[in-house]
Design a protein around this motif. Sequence first.
Motif, PDB file in Angstrom:
ATOM      1  N   THR A 102     -12.297 -37.338  17.957  1.00  0.00           N
ATOM      2  CA  THR A 102     -13.260 -38.359  18.348  1.00  0.00           C
ATOM      3  C   THR A 102     -13.313 -38.517  19.863  1.00  0.00           C
ATOM      4  O   THR A 102     -12.304 -38.353  20.554  1.00  0.00           O
ATOM      5  CB  THR A 102     -12.933 -39.715  17.691  1.00  0.00           C
ATOM      6  OG1 THR A 102     -13.958 -40.657  18.024  1.00  0.00           O
ATOM      7  CG2 THR A 102     -11.590 -40.259  18.184  1.00  0.00           C
ATOM      8  N   LEU A 104     -14.344 -41.389  21.011  1.00  0.00           N
ATOM      9  CA  LEU A 104     -14.280 -42.844  21.167  1.00  0.00           C
ATOM     10  C   LEU A 104     -13.024 -43.247  21.942  1.00  0.00           C
ATOM     11  O   LEU A 104     -11.992 -42.582  21.849  1.00  0.00           O
ATOM     12  CB  LEU A 104     -14.293 -43.517  19.796  1.00  0.00           C
ATOM     13  CG  LEU A 104     -15.609 -43.373  19.018  1.00  0.00           C
ATOM     14  CD1 LEU A 104     -15.419 -43.759  17.555  1.00  0.00           C
ATOM     15  CD2 LEU A 104     -16.704 -44.217  19.663  1.00  0.00           C
ATOM     16  N   GLN A 139     -17.378 -36.690  10.598  1.00  0.00           N
ATOM     17  CA  GLN A 139     -17.643 -36.018  11.875  1.00  0.00           C
ATOM     18  C   GLN A 139     -18.444 -34.738  11.654  1.00  0.00           C
ATOM     19  O   GLN A 139     -19.390 -34.448  12.388  1.00  0.00           O
ATOM     20  CB  GLN A 139     -16.318 -35.726  12.576  1.00  0.00           C
ATOM     21  CG  GLN A 139     -15.604 -36.989  13.036  1.00  0.00           C
ATOM     22  CD  GLN A 139     -14.180 -36.717  13.492  1.00  0.00           C
ATOM     23  OE1 GLN A 139     -13.442 -35.962  12.861  1.00  0.00           O
ATOM     24  NE2 GLN A 139     -13.788 -37.326  14.596  1.00  0.00           N
ATOM     25  N   SER A 148     -26.155 -38.796  16.106  1.00  0.00           N
ATOM     26  CA  SER A 148     -25.317 -39.262  17.217  1.00  0.00           C
ATOM     27  C   SER A 148     -24.185 -40.159  16.727  1.00  0.00           C
ATOM     28  O   SER A 148     -23.443 -40.726  17.522  1.00  0.00           O
ATOM     29  CB  SER A 148     -26.169 -40.019  18.242  1.00  0.00           C
ATOM     30  OG  SER A 148     -26.790 -41.140  17.630  1.00  0.00           O
ATOM     31  N   GLN A 150     -20.801 -41.703  15.650  1.00  0.00           N
ATOM     32  CA  GLN A 150     -19.413 -41.430  15.993  1.00  0.00           C
ATOM     33  C   GLN A 150     -18.521 -42.073  14.930  1.00  0.00           C
ATOM     34  O   GLN A 150     -18.853 -43.116  14.378  1.00  0.00           O
ATOM     35  CB  GLN A 150     -19.096 -41.968  17.382  1.00  0.00           C
ATOM     36  CG  GLN A 150     -19.930 -41.284  18.459  1.00  0.00           C
ATOM     37  CD  GLN A 150     -19.389 -41.543  19.842  1.00  0.00           C
ATOM     38  OE1 GLN A 150     -18.238 -41.261  20.124  1.00  0.00           O
ATOM     39  NE2 GLN A 150     -20.220 -42.092  20.698  1.00  0.00           N
ATOM     40  N   VAL A 193     -21.117 -47.389  21.932  1.00  0.00           N
ATOM     41  CA  VAL A 193     -22.211 -46.707  21.244  1.00  0.00           C
ATOM     42  C   VAL A 193     -23.525 -47.468  21.325  1.00  0.00           C
ATOM     43  O   VAL A 193     -24.561 -46.964  20.925  1.00  0.00           O
ATOM     44  CB  VAL A 193     -21.862 -46.447  19.768  1.00  0.00           C
ATOM     45  CG1 VAL A 193     -20.633 -45.586  19.650  1.00  0.00           C
ATOM     46  CG2 VAL A 193     -21.705 -47.740  18.982  1.00  0.00           C
TER      47      VAL A 193
END
Length: 194
Positions: A102, A104, A139, A148, A150, A193
């Motif tokens: 990720t 993130l 994913q 897009s 996440q 995001v």
Amino acid sequence: MPRVLLTAFEPYDRWKDNASWQALVELTNWYDGPAQLVTRRYPVDLSEMSHRLREDLHQGFDLVIHLGQAPGSAVIRLESVGLNLRSDGTPLIPNAPEAYRTALPLDAVADALKAAGIPGRVSHHAGTFLCNAALYLSQHYGQSFGMSTQSVFVHLPLTPAQVAADSQDFASMSSQLSAAAIAMTIARLTERVA
């Protein structure tokens, strides 16, 4: 307003409840944060979970947060890597990438949790069963569908009631505290995001 898919699992094996579902239900009782939440309870079955996840992702989400329980864990574990691996050693999806990591900011989430007095850390291995599969597949599907979206997986400790009903002395965390951690995770990640 960011759209967030928040998933948890049903009970399995000897566990008559699942800490992930209990925390999700607790959160929805009071959540009024910065995201539109769509919640799902997935079965503990790889084929059915995969099918339902694929359908859910087609609804379009900015963020997917999968929740699962981790017997024995004393902290909230923010899983960063999904492996293309089943528990029998075969790939979840043949000829697909070996792993997804990720993008993130999980370190920032872990720091925020700790600053609020909630034990949390980033983990780099979600196991090889459904928790890992949910992370990897969300994913992979997101990338394959050109989305897009996440994704992250969050492992939660068992609840005190689960530990009290079991013969082993596991660590535990209340559903209220786990729900607060999830709310903080949503807040921090939707900043990224949105």
